[in-house]
Design a protein around this motif. Sequence first.
Motif, PDB file in Angstrom:
ATOM      1  N   GLU A 100      -3.686   9.739   1.719  1.00 32.05           N
ATOM      2  CA  GLU A 100      -4.948   9.097   1.339  1.00 32.05           C
ATOM      3  C   GLU A 100      -5.666   9.914   0.266  1.00 32.05           C
ATOM      4  OE1 GLU A 100      -7.417   6.049   1.268  1.00 32.05           O
ATOM      5  OE2 GLU A 100      -5.643   6.193   2.545  1.00 32.05           O
ATOM      6  N   ASN A 130       5.916  -1.965  -9.297  1.00 30.69           N
ATOM      7  CA  ASN A 130       7.160  -1.352  -8.874  1.00 30.69           C
ATOM      8  C   ASN A 130       7.153   0.153  -9.045  1.00 30.69           C
ATOM      9  OD1 ASN A 130       8.543  -3.676  -8.069  1.00 30.69           O
ATOM     10  ND2 ASN A 130       8.896  -4.207 -10.205  1.00 30.69           N
ATOM     11  N   SER A 149       2.048  10.777 -11.559  1.00 27.09           N
ATOM     12  CA  SER A 149       1.397  10.496 -10.282  1.00 27.09           C
ATOM     13  C   SER A 149       2.156  11.159  -9.136  1.00 27.09           C
ATOM     14  CB  SER A 149       1.318   8.985 -10.071  1.00 27.09           C
ATOM     15  OG  SER A 149       2.599   8.428 -10.193  1.00 27.09           O
ATOM     16  N   ALA A 153      12.458   3.822  -6.817  1.00 22.28           N
ATOM     17  CA  ALA A 153      13.216   4.910  -6.208  1.00 22.28           C
ATOM     18  C   ALA A 153      13.698   4.507  -4.819  1.00 22.28           C
ATOM     19  CB  ALA A 153      12.357   6.167  -6.133  1.00 22.28           C
ATOM     20  N   ARG A 166       1.242   6.617  -3.767  1.00 21.48           N
ATOM     21  CA  ARG A 166       1.854   5.291  -3.562  1.00 21.48           C
ATOM     22  C   ARG A 166       3.355   5.434  -3.738  1.00 21.48           C
ATOM     23  NH1 ARG A 166      -0.271   1.880  -1.504  1.00 21.48           N
ATOM     24  NH2 ARG A 166      -2.092   2.996  -0.837  1.00 21.48           N
ATOM     25  N   ASN A 168       7.092   4.907  -4.777  1.00 21.11           N
ATOM     26  CA  ASN A 168       7.720   4.276  -5.930  1.00 21.11           C
ATOM     27  C   ASN A 168       8.834   3.349  -5.450  1.00 21.11           C
ATOM     28  OD1 ASN A 168       9.559   3.762  -8.030  1.00 21.11           O
ATOM     29  ND2 ASN A 168       8.731   5.479  -9.196  1.00 21.11           N
ATOM     30  N   LYS A 169       8.582   2.060  -5.634  1.00 14.33           N
ATOM     31  CA  LYS A 169       9.530   1.073  -5.117  1.00 14.33           C
ATOM     32  C   LYS A 169      10.902   1.161  -5.755  1.00 14.33           C
ATOM     33  CE  LYS A 169       6.364  -2.526  -3.713  1.00 14.33           C
ATOM     34  NZ  LYS A 169       6.146  -3.974  -3.758  1.00 14.33           N
ATOM     35  N   LEU A 198      13.903   4.574 -13.361  1.00 10.61           N
ATOM     36  CA  LEU A 198      13.650   5.780 -12.581  1.00 10.61           C
ATOM     37  C   LEU A 198      13.929   7.025 -13.411  1.00 10.61           C
ATOM     38  CD1 LEU A 198      15.085   6.844  -9.171  1.00 10.61           C
ATOM     39  CD2 LEU A 198      12.826   7.175 -10.145  1.00 10.61           C
TER      40      LEU A 198
END
Lengths: 351, 351
Positions: B57, A127, B17, B67, B62, B64-65, A70
Amino acid sequence: MEVTGHMPNQDAPRSRSASIWDVARVAGVSQQTVSRVINGKARVSEETRVKVLQVIEEMGYRPNKLARALAGGPVRSVTVLTSDTSLYGAAATLRGMEEAARTAGFSVGISVLEPGSGQRDVAERLNRPGEAVMVIAFDAAGVRALGALPPDVPVAAAVERRPDIETKNPWQVWLDDRAAAAHATRYLLSLGHPTVHYLAIPSSTSELPQRTQGWMDALRAAERPVPEPLHGGWSPRSGYLAVRDLVADPSVTAILCGNDDLALGVMRAAREAGRDIPGDLSVVGFDDSPPAAYLNPSLTTVRLDFQGLGRACFNLLHRRLDPHTAPAVPAWSEPELIVRESSGPAPRSTG
Amino acid sequence: MEVTGHMPNQDAPRSRSASIWDVARVAGVSQQTVSRVINGKARVSEETRVKVLQVIEEMGYRPNKLARALAGGPVRSVTVLTSDTSLYGAAATLRGMEEAARTAGFSVGISVLEPGSGQRDVAERLNRPGEAVMVIAFDAAGVRALGALPPDVPVAAAVERRPDIETKNPWQVWLDDRAAAAHATRYLLSLGHPTVHYLAIPSSTSELPQRTQGWMDALRAAERPVPEPLHGGWSPRSGYLAVRDLVADPSVTAILCGNDDLALGVMRAAREAGRDIPGDLSVVGFDDSPPAAYLNPSLTTVRLDFQGLGRACFNLLHRRLDPHTAPAVPAWSEPELIVRESSGPAPRSTG
DNA sequence: GTGAAAGCGCTAACAG
DNA sequence: CTGTTAGCGCTTTCAC
């Protein structure tokens, strides 16, 4: 003393595992110094280094990879997208990727693609944006996943076929099984078989698969009739079901199969139809999977260097990630026909 | 307007992103509201919700897993530790785990164990302390990994043998292959074989493996001689090499094998020694892998419900993670002897 | 050499 | 219902 928002976790250690701050506190240094010791990049006095290392050991501290990633740290992890870990080709490719990646210090995770997974699902598996990915795209699900990957992710793929010249994608590797299929077909023709039938594995794209193409190439070059190819799945069972009618026909004397499992099913069907292998019918497979040499009869097949392909795929990705430090992409072996007991001269009465 | 440290990313969107802040800014709401919409838990006005969803959309946002996990959010991801994705048992178990996990909304990653990996390596694979893990511990590497896991990680494992009563670990599942091995052995004895030889797969622990034990149970109960068990690996080749001498002995009329691949190698060795199967020698395998029914002769074997085992393993983990919402752990099928062509009555001349 | 600050993107706890 | 604040654990700047 003012306690700012940047010095959390100062109080009694809760039941959470030790963080870099805990180590710093116990070692009597700043959190940053601990970070320096861990990463080994910046210079730290020997004395401090030893002390910190000791505390790390004592506390059983392990850096949290999530936090590191991160914070923009170097990541060194890859995710492999594949649709079936039990098929020999995919499993062997995976093994090659895995070995190469681990050797280079990358940790590798695998994510299994479901047949019906769409774009959304694929993006979901990453991820974080920009995570490095390898795709095993031997089948439709893999190809779809490859296409659905967001444009910003660094990816390398093992694919079934050479990309079209126009859309040439340099981050792909493949086996030249078109030539190999042609070779196997010529081999059977040289044994006196009037023609060769082909039982295909499911294709990854709408275009003609490489193996089918190579088989056709050889038949046409020899000016032999090109029978309609049969379509099987991946399993012995599907091979068995696909050719039950075909093998009953005595004029069929040679069958090339898209993989070894199909060939196994074909041999079973042939025996049940009362046909001897290789006396009445020659069967040739593709892959040279571990059981091939031990079947009864042992299987003539095309050996494919999936593991080398997997290694090469990782190296490609590695070069893409850091072009300067990554080693050159190694070559992998050419497909090779391994002749065993399941193939032989055409029966006399043919024609 | 004061810009605090908690409102980053306020300026021109860089090539990174989109983050939750970007969405919030464009949608004209707070970052927290976006979070609420994403997670669907808290109540948001329909109007706001639609607006935010629309912006998400548009921007292709998307979450951030990494985080999310770091911030202590609900994780819903599992890592499977396994040592060989190409062996049938492990692959089928993996498939069961994978399906069950995905159905429950968990994302699953797989990490491949190297034969020599030690404690340190295992801890290294976890992204964060406390990550949920499943271990396929059918072999030594898996068992070692299971033991090396830090105590705080929630884990469920598919193991080779029932844990000892004393150290009973409720987070494990296994197949009762001791009984199955005994059953297969009794079946062979009932066919008139004076005794049954056993070719073992590598054992996962220092104790006597369940299959070996079951085989012994049956032999002793029938008051038959117990031959020294042979030791193979996992591959057809290792089975072939292990029994080359044994199969030359005509007094050996029945061999039980630790898996189907070994049985394949045994059948090959027997044929090369001029022995007919099942006329001179009966061979029985373990697993009922997909090729078993198509071999020549087709293989009598013990069907093991690896996929059901994998599903049950995940459910166990799920219950451990949230005891209230997880469904009950499903049962899996009992091992079952599938009689095919490779076994038959003992030859007359025996004794 | 070492330390302090700022922030990665997100959720959780509080406010209102 | 919505916004503000304070972190999660780590790596970057930037000071000294």
